[in-house]
Motif scaffolding. Structure first.
Motif, short mmCIF file in Angstrom:
data_model
loop_
_atom_site.label_atom_id
_atom_site.label_comp_id
_atom_site.label_asym_id
_atom_site.label_seq_id
_atom_site.Cartn_x
_atom_site.Cartn_y
_atom_site.Cartn_z
N THR A 1 -8.10 4.84 1.35
CA THR A 1 -6.83 5.37 0.86
C THR A 1 -6.77 5.36 -0.66
O THR A 1 -6.26 6.31 -1.28
N TYR B 1 3.96 -9.20 6.44
CA TYR B 1 2.50 -9.21 6.26
C TYR B 1 1.94 -10.61 6.52
O TYR B 1 2.47 -11.60 6.03
N ARG C 1 -1.24 2.53 -1.17
CA ARG C 1 -0.24 3.38 -1.82
C ARG C 1 0.62 2.58 -2.80
O ARG C 1 1.00 3.08 -3.86
N LEU C 2 0.92 1.35 -2.45
CA LEU C 2 1.67 0.48 -3.35
C LEU C 2 0.86 0.20 -4.62
O LEU C 2 1.41 0.21 -5.74
N THR D 1 -3.09 1.00 4.55
CA THR D 1 -2.68 2.25 3.90
C THR D 1 -1.48 2.01 2.99
O THR D 1 -1.44 2.51 1.86
N ASP D 2 -0.51 1.26 3.47
CA ASP D 2 0.67 0.97 2.65
C ASP D 2 0.31 0.15 1.42
O ASP D 2 0.86 0.37 0.33
N GLY E 1 -2.26 0.70 9.29
CA GLY E 1 -1.06 1.12 8.58
C GLY E 1 -0.74 0.22 7.40
O GLY E 1 -0.32 0.68 6.34
N GLN E 2 -0.95 -1.08 7.58
CA GLN E 2 -0.69 -2.03 6.49
C GLN E 2 -1.66 -1.81 5.33
O GLN E 2 -1.28 -1.88 4.16
#
Length: 399
Positions: free
Chosen positions: A68, A375, A390-391, A386-387, A383-384
């Motif tokens: 990502t 978390y 992005r963060l 990926t997040d 998904g975590q």
């Protein structure tokens, strides 16, 4: 004539495999431990160097995170690395030390800046990898010429994902600190004293020192998550007076191996001669027992089951003690960090505590701390990951 039972050959095989360095973690193939690499566009100056944690196969655990980061930041060069010694080989892991982690990080960073000509480096470290990121940030500040080509400045930013500023259990940190001091300082000094305490003590001291260096690091203790799982299981059933936790037994065993030499040296100064020689000989014999203190085998797997879903359930205690030593070294040097730093804290972390005093010590760096709800310390879902990526990208765009 008594026949040699087949199960006894397992101990012989284990010793031979240890000597050859062939005991592996779980059944994962070699490919699962190789560095993960996403090639970047030549005109993109940014590169992400992702460094995994002490109790996980960082390449496997951070794969989606790295992907990502690569795709979100315009095809940036992205490398995902395990800590040095995380090869799936028990011998490599038990010999892994903090200076290996830092040296491997320096080598990767130099390759990105000198060979690939990247001038914007984002260092991302998960757990122990976060401490390595801080060490690299300090070194890039003190020795900028190591990482720059023809005087071209290199920009460095650091992201610490749930860094182990402190272990959740202070008793664990104290035990590991004591073990590290005894193993590296007190015991070698005791062996040196014993070498001069009797006529035949020096060859025994040399043998004991070699066994101490090679065998004591093979004693394994539960990882933080494994210990939390064991405690949860014990809390669900009635305690028994004979129910001694395995981590306690292993801790006591390790304390014996690293604390006995100083006591023997002290005794040899009071009662020299045959008494001290005999006790020392018994201790040397007991140094062989770490070969049998490895985690138990699974009935379906001929190798120790210390890995699942890319993570270690059991870790060599001297390797873990190096985490505490690295904390001691880095804490006074945090004022040398000048680059922007993002510190992430996990709401459900059962392994480490993100001590605010570390953030305060980063007074010369623009440090930002955020807490992520829901978390755990590791084993993130797709998904975590990926997040998280992005963060990180959003923070990099603002800093």
């Amino acid at each position: 004539m008594t026949r040699f039972e087949p199960h006894r050959w397992a101990y012989v095989s284990k010793a031979i495999n240890w000597l050859l360095g062939q005991v592996r973690f779980g059944a994962e193939p070699d490919q699962a431990w190789r560095p993960y690499h996403e090639s970047g566009a030549k005109d993109c100056p940014t590169a992400f160097l992702v460094i995994g944690g002490l109790s996980s196969n960082g390449v496997h655990a951070n794969r989606e995170l790295s992907k990502t980061l690569h795709h979100t930041w315009g095809e940036a060069e992205t490398w995902s690395r395990n800590l040095s010694g995380h090869t799936g080989n028990l011998f490599d892991f038990s010999g892994s030390r903090f200076w290996h982690w830092i040296a491997d990080g320096v080598k990767s960073l130099r390759e990105l800046t000198l060979r690939h000509a990247k001038t914007d480096i984002v260092l991302v470290g998960h757990s122990t990898g976060g401490l390595v990121v801080l060490a690299l940030a300090i070194l890039s500040r003190l020795f900028p010429r190591w990482f720059s080509s023809e005087g071209q400045p290199v920009r460095v930013r650091g992201v610490l994902i749930f860094p182990p500023f402190r272990l959740k259990r202070s008793r664990d940190a104290a035990l590991l600190g004591i073990v590290g001091i005894l193993y590296y300082l007190v015991c070698p000094a005791a062996f040196l004293l014993l070498a001069f305490s009797g006529r035949w003590m020096w060859p025994m001291s040399l043998l004991a020192f070699l066994l101490h260096i090679m065998l004591v690091p093979q004693i394994s203790v539960p990882s933080g998550e494994e210990r939390a799982r064991q405690e949860a299981q014990r809390s669900q059933r009635s305690p028994r007076w004979i129910d001694i936790p395995e981590n306690v037994l292993l801790g006591l065993a390790c304390l014996y191996f690293v604390a006995a030499p100083p006591l023997i040296a002290l005794g040899a100064s009071v009662l020299p001669g045959i008494w001290s020689s005999g006790v020392f000989a018994l201790f040397i014999t007991s140094l062989l027992t770490p070969l049998f203190l490895m985690p138990r085998h699974s009935p379906d797997n001929p190798v120790p089951v210390v890995s699942h879903t890319g993570g270690y359930q059991w870790m060599p205690i001297i390797t873990v003690a190096n985490l505490i030593i690295l904390q001691w070294i880095l804490k006074p040097l945090l004022g040398l960090v000048r680059c922007p730093v993002l510190i992430m804290e996990a709401e459900l972390d059962e392994v480490v505590y993100v001590d605010p005093s570390w953030s305060t010590a980063l007074r010369q760096a623009p440090a930002q701390t955020i807490c992520l709800k829901g978390y755990p310390h590791s084993r993130f879902s797709t998904g975590q990951q990926t997040d998280l990526a992005r963060l990180i990208v959003r923070w990099c765009q603002q800093n």
